[in-house]
Design a protein around this motif. Structure first.
Motif, PDB file in Angstrom:
ATOM      1  N   ASN A 425       0.842  -1.195   0.000  1.00  0.00           N
ATOM      2  CA  ASN A 425       0.000   0.000   0.000  1.00  0.00           C
ATOM      3  C   ASN A 425       0.882   1.253   0.000  1.00  0.00           C
ATOM      4  O   ASN A 425       1.926   1.303   0.648  1.00  0.00           O
ATOM      5  CB  ASN A 425      -0.883   0.004   1.244  1.00  0.00           C
ATOM      6  CG  ASN A 425      -2.064   0.957   1.119  1.00  0.00           C
ATOM      7  OD1 ASN A 425      -3.174   0.523   0.853  1.00  0.00           O
ATOM      8  ND2 ASN A 425      -1.837   2.250   1.285  1.00  0.00           N
ATOM      9  N   ALA A 426       0.470   2.263  -0.761  1.00  0.00           N
ATOM     10  CA  ALA A 426       1.242   3.515  -0.829  1.00  0.00           C
ATOM     11  C   ALA A 426       1.375   4.134   0.557  1.00  0.00           C
ATOM     12  O   ALA A 426       0.485   4.017   1.403  1.00  0.00           O
ATOM     13  CB  ALA A 426       0.563   4.491  -1.779  1.00  0.00           C
ATOM     14  N   MET A 427       2.497   4.771   0.778  1.00  0.00           N
ATOM     15  CA  MET A 427       2.778   5.402   2.069  1.00  0.00           C
ATOM     16  C   MET A 427       3.452   6.752   1.811  1.00  0.00           C
ATOM     17  O   MET A 427       4.431   6.792   1.051  1.00  0.00           O
ATOM     18  CB  MET A 427       3.700   4.476   2.873  1.00  0.00           C
ATOM     19  CG  MET A 427       3.978   4.869   4.293  1.00  0.00           C
ATOM     20  SD  MET A 427       4.982   3.617   5.143  1.00  0.00           S
ATOM     21  CE  MET A 427       6.598   3.922   4.401  1.00  0.00           C
ATOM     22  N   PRO A 428       2.930   7.848   2.359  1.00  0.00           N
ATOM     23  CA  PRO A 428       1.805   7.967   3.287  1.00  0.00           C
ATOM     24  C   PRO A 428       0.451   7.720   2.620  1.00  0.00           C
ATOM     25  O   PRO A 428       0.314   7.897   1.399  1.00  0.00           O
ATOM     26  CB  PRO A 428       1.923   9.404   3.783  1.00  0.00           C
ATOM     27  CG  PRO A 428       2.614  10.131   2.676  1.00  0.00           C
ATOM     28  CD  PRO A 428       3.555   9.146   2.061  1.00  0.00           C
ATOM     29  N   SER A 429      -0.519   7.308   3.434  1.00  0.00           N
ATOM     30  CA  SER A 429      -1.834   6.958   2.917  1.00  0.00           C
ATOM     31  C   SER A 429      -2.868   7.129   4.018  1.00  0.00           C
ATOM     32  O   SER A 429      -2.563   6.935   5.200  1.00  0.00           O
ATOM     33  CB  SER A 429      -1.829   5.511   2.413  1.00  0.00           C
ATOM     34  OG  SER A 429      -3.094   5.139   1.916  1.00  0.00           O
ATOM     35  N   THR A 430      -4.088   7.497   3.640  1.00  0.00           N
ATOM     36  CA  THR A 430      -5.181   7.703   4.601  1.00  0.00           C
ATOM     37  C   THR A 430      -6.403   6.895   4.172  1.00  0.00           C
ATOM     38  O   THR A 430      -6.752   6.867   2.987  1.00  0.00           O
ATOM     39  CB  THR A 430      -5.557   9.193   4.701  1.00  0.00           C
ATOM     40  OG1 THR A 430      -4.397   9.939   5.081  1.00  0.00           O
ATOM     41  CG2 THR A 430      -6.649   9.418   5.730  1.00  0.00           C
ATOM     42  N   LYS A 431      -7.035   6.236   5.134  1.00  0.00           N
ATOM     43  CA  LYS A 431      -8.272   5.485   4.883  1.00  0.00           C
ATOM     44  C   LYS A 431      -9.326   5.946   5.885  1.00  0.00           C
ATOM     45  O   LYS A 431      -9.010   6.224   7.050  1.00  0.00           O
ATOM     46  CB  LYS A 431      -8.037   3.982   5.034  1.00  0.00           C
ATOM     47  CG  LYS A 431      -6.983   3.397   4.090  1.00  0.00           C
ATOM     48  CD  LYS A 431      -7.475   3.338   2.658  1.00  0.00           C
ATOM     49  CE  LYS A 431      -6.425   2.728   1.723  1.00  0.00           C
ATOM     50  NZ  LYS A 431      -6.247   1.290   1.895  1.00  0.00           N
ATOM     51  N   ILE A 432     -10.571   6.021   5.415  1.00  0.00           N
ATOM     52  CA  ILE A 432     -11.692   6.405   6.277  1.00  0.00           C
ATOM     53  C   ILE A 432     -12.471   5.150   6.636  1.00  0.00           C
ATOM     54  O   ILE A 432     -12.937   4.415   5.747  1.00  0.00           O
ATOM     55  CB  ILE A 432     -12.619   7.422   5.583  1.00  0.00           C
ATOM     56  CG1 ILE A 432     -11.836   8.675   5.172  1.00  0.00           C
ATOM     57  CG2 ILE A 432     -13.779   7.794   6.505  1.00  0.00           C
ATOM     58  CD1 ILE A 432     -11.275   9.456   6.319  1.00  0.00           C
ATOM     59  N   LEU A 433     -12.615   4.891   7.934  1.00  0.00           N
ATOM     60  CA  LEU A 433     -13.378   3.747   8.426  1.00  0.00           C
ATOM     61  C   LEU A 433     -14.739   4.240   8.914  1.00  0.00           C
ATOM     62  O   LEU A 433     -14.817   5.248   9.628  1.00  0.00           O
ATOM     63  CB  LEU A 433     -12.644   3.056   9.568  1.00  0.00           C
ATOM     64  CG  LEU A 433     -11.176   2.682   9.324  1.00  0.00           C
ATOM     65  CD1 LEU A 433     -10.597   2.025  10.566  1.00  0.00           C
ATOM     66  CD2 LEU A 433     -11.054   1.746   8.138  1.00  0.00           C
ATOM     67  N   THR A 434     -15.799   3.530   8.552  1.00  0.00           N
ATOM     68  CA  THR A 434     -17.156   3.929   8.936  1.00  0.00           C
ATOM     69  C   THR A 434     -17.758   2.888   9.875  1.00  0.00           C
ATOM     70  O   THR A 434     -17.721   1.679   9.583  1.00  0.00           O
ATOM     71  CB  THR A 434     -18.052   4.082   7.701  1.00  0.00           C
ATOM     72  OG1 THR A 434     -17.457   5.037   6.800  1.00  0.00           O
ATOM     73  CG2 THR A 434     -19.441   4.561   8.085  1.00  0.00           C
TER      74      THR A 434
END
Length: 738
Positions: A425-434
């Motif tokens: 996975n690309a780094m830095p990276s942001t994911k939104i968890l719902t």
């Protein structure tokens, strides 16, 4: 602001700094471009870097190395148990962290791995500050690509303890790739096929291969593979095992039974290995290695290659893994770039060349300094002080990360596990968890594949508690959003939490353009109904609208603020003690130098810059007696005196010779005054001469002007008799002629 990069290696560290004319590697206090990554402890102070190395053999039980390999580990980790072969200090566990027990200031003291790393970072900071003549507070540090979240947090904590702000914790091969690509002007454009480069870094203890893709202004790491137990020290160990048997058979001694002998043989073997990289054979000679026995032997390059054959068989493992992860073949690689000291081993170079089908290996980067230079470039990119060519760097996650949480009682069929960041996975990276919840809840982050982690590192990353969650007015779920981020350092955090509500909002429907209208027709006009503009068509859509924030609390492998503050204060106290010891030692050396200097000068004549001509025999004997008394004190009671005592003894010596020195200085002053008067008289005489010459020149110039003026009337008379410009024959009138 300083722009400093640090390659924090297992054996040595290299410091580089970005300047207006490029990147320079900083030399340390003994003018070496690499500083040993060692921390030592003595009865009065610490020994850091070069000082620790010079005292390593005599202070073996209190000198700690392998600092980066101890960071973030536990005492029962198999890797740590293997590391004991390279350490002579006992390892312990303190405050839940791995550490070492040493004798410091006369008593047993325990230091954690974060504290030990912070001590060395303090030395690196001081070295950079001394070179740049300004405070160094920010830095980019390189770490192995296989580092986990806990190890990265340990280095960040160490930097905080040392008073450093880490702008980026960058993988070693990524730093190498950045230093390689940022200076290239012939990289392919965005539309062209990327240039693929395999960066192979084999250092003292690590083997890393990264496949990087370059385009104009862009670096992308597509795969990284590592072997944590393949490096220069493993080659040395194979040769040492060989000589252990040789010396056992020949001299009946076991070098592994004596730590000092082991370190001395290790240093000799490392030197031999370097000689064999360029020669067919090399000798080894060590005097009094142990039990007053001198040892000597000889090794050929072929014999060395036989001894390290098991290692060479593993040489292509990381290469195969990196290509497989990148879904590429050897033919897809455009360049194979080698860095790291171990890549100078001929057999290793042949193995890599054979794997890439005899592709020409590239050595355009400095094998020992490439990582530090890349770190300095990264620091320059992140610094507002420098303007650097636009160059984006995208690294990848080495291990997959998953989140788990408790099942909600209101959602019986809810999944409670999700892999959020996959390997690569690309780094830095942001994911939104719902999440849909009616009450506060917790979630945990951990590595999805613990078997892939180094040693037996705990796969747990952190626990995050979400507070302020409650059902809405209709007793319905609150829609909670959590922002999980894998940041620049490769560290995972849940940075933000908020809740949203679904609301119906009206959105205008864009009208389709009438493309059938022919050229030349009238312009479109707003349609009107009863003189009013026609209302635009709208549609109702459901959208999530942010309504407020949720409070978060996190528990991770990072040290608590209270512990860090305690370690920071202790580090500051030890720095003050080190400084005081250094200043005390300087005063002691000054006193010793002054005693010997005074003893010599008191018998030397004035012509030799001595005091003999200004002292009576009685005064000379008095000064000599004082010198002898102070010398006896210095080597007996004064061996461990304080800084103030050394200063007081210096004053005593100067007071005993005060009248003599005063007469000497008066004579020097008289001579200086005489010289100054002589120089002033010469200068005055020169000024007078210059003034006389100036006046003579002015008078000569005035006389010349008067002579010219006297000749002027006669010339005027002659001009009157001369014909006019028209002469006897007048010039024709041009206008009339025309």
């Amino acid at each position: 602001m300083s722009v400093v990069g640090l390659d924090f290696g297992t054996q040595n560290a290299v410091i580089a700094v970005a300047r207006n004319k490029g990147v320079d590697v900083i030399a340390n206090e003994v003018s070496n471009r690499a500083t040993p990554s060692l921390v030592g402890f003595g009865p009065k102070c610490r020994y850091l870097g070069e000082t620790a190395k010079s005292l390593e053999i005599s202070n073996l039980k209190n000198t700690v190395g392998s600092l980066t390999r101890l960071a973030g580990r536990s005492l029962n980790d198999p890797d740590v148990q293997m590391e004991k072969d390279y350490l002579s200090v006992p390892l312990i566990e303190k405050d839940g962290q791995l550490g070492a027990r040493v004798k410091y200031q006369g008593k047993d003291t325990d230091f954690t791995a974060a504290q030990l790393a912070a001590m060395f970072l303090t030395r690196a900071k001081q070295t950079a500050s001394a070179e740049l003549k300004l405070a160094v507070n920010e830095m980019v540090i390189a770490c192995p690509a296989w580092y986990t979240d806990a190890q990265r947090r340990c280095l960040l904590d160490a930097a905080d303890i040392a008073g450093l702000k880490i702008l980026r914790l960058i993988n070693e091969t990524t730093a190498t790739a950045l230093g390689y690509g940022i200076t290239k002007l012939d990289l392919p454009t965005a539309e062209e096929k990327p240039r693929r480069v395999a960066f192979i870094d084999i250092g003292h203890s690590n083997y890393t291969c990264s496949i990087a893709e370059f385009k104009k202004g862009e670096l992308k790491i597509v795969a990284t593979a590592c072997d944590r137990h393949f490096g220069g020290r493993n080659f040395d160990k194979a040769v040492m095992d060989h000589f252990r048997k040789v010396f056992q058979d020949k001299h009946k001694i076991d070098i592994y039974s004596n730590d000092k002998a082991k370190v001395r043989v290790s240093a000799a073997v490392e030197k031999m290995k370097k000689i064999l990289s360029a020669n067919a054979g090399a000798p080894i000679n060590i005097e009094m290695v142990m039990n007053d026995i001198d040892v000597s032997s000889f090794l050929k390059r072929e014999e060395l290659e036989e001894l390290v054959a098991p290692l060479l068989e593993r040489a292509t493992g990381p290469l195969e893994q990196a290509l497989a992860d990148a879904k590429l073949t050897q033919d897809d690689i455009d360049v194979v770039e080698l860095v790291g000291g171990c890549t100078r081993v001929p057999a290793l170079k042949r193995a890599i060349a054979d794997f890439f089908k005899d592709k020409t290996l590239s050595y355009t980067l400095n094998a020992d300094e490439a990582i530090a230079r890349g770190c300095a470039f990264s620091c320059a990119i992140l610094s507002p002080v420098f303007r650097v060519r636009d160059f984006s760097v995208q690294d990848i996650a080495q291990y997959p990360v998953e989140f788990t949480w408790e099942k909600s009682p209101d959602i019986p069929d809810e999944d409670t596990q999700l892999t959020v960041f996959n390997k690569g996975n690309a780094m830095p990276s942001t994911k939104i968890l719902t999440f849909y919840r009616k009450q506060p809840f917790d979630l945990e982050a951990k590595y999805a594949k613990p078997d892939a982690l180094p040693g037996r590192i705990n796969p747990w990353i952190g626990r995050f508690s979400v507070k302020g969650v409650k059902a809405d007015a209709k007793d319905d779920f609150m829609i909670c959003k959590l922002k999980a981020r894998l940041n620049l350092h490769g560290v995972l955090n849940v940075e933000q939490g908020y809740f949203v509500e679904e609301q119906e909002i009206e959105e205008p429907i864009p009208e389709a353009k009438d493309e059938t209208k022919k050229e030349g027709e009238a312009m479109e006009t707003d349609e009107k109904t009863n003189g009013e503009a026609k209302a635009p068509k709208v549609k109702k859509v459901k959208k999530q609208v942010r309504k407020g924030d949720l409070s978060l609390s996190a528990g991770t492998a990072s040290l608590s603020p209270e512990v860090k503050e305690r370690y920071f204060e202790l580090e500051g106290q030890m720095q003050s003690e080190d400084k005081l010891v250094a200043e005390t030692e300087d005063k002691k050396n000054e006193l010793e130098s002054e005693i010997y200097g005074m003893r010599n000068k008191i018998d030397e004549p004035y012509s030799s810059n001595g005091y003999s001509d200004f002292a009576s025999e009685e005064e000379k004997e008095k000064v000599k007696a004082k010198c002898e008394t102070l010398e006896d004190w210095l080597y007996d009671d004064g061996e461990d005196a304080t800084k103030a005592q050394y200063i007081a003894k210096q004053e005593e010596l100067r007071a005993s010779a005060g009248p003599i020195i005063q007469r000497f200085n008066d004579k020097r002053q008289e001579e200086a005054d005489a010289r100054r008067e002589k120089e002033e008289a010469a200068a005055a005489k020169k000024r007078e001469q210059d003034e006389a010459n100036r006046k003579a020149a002015e008078e000569a110039k005035k006389a010349e002007a008067e002579a010219k003026k006297a000749e002027a009337p006669a010339a005027d008379e002659e001009m009157k008799d001369a014909p006019t410009a028209e002469g006897d024959e007048k010039m024709p009138d041009l206008e009339a002629s025309t």
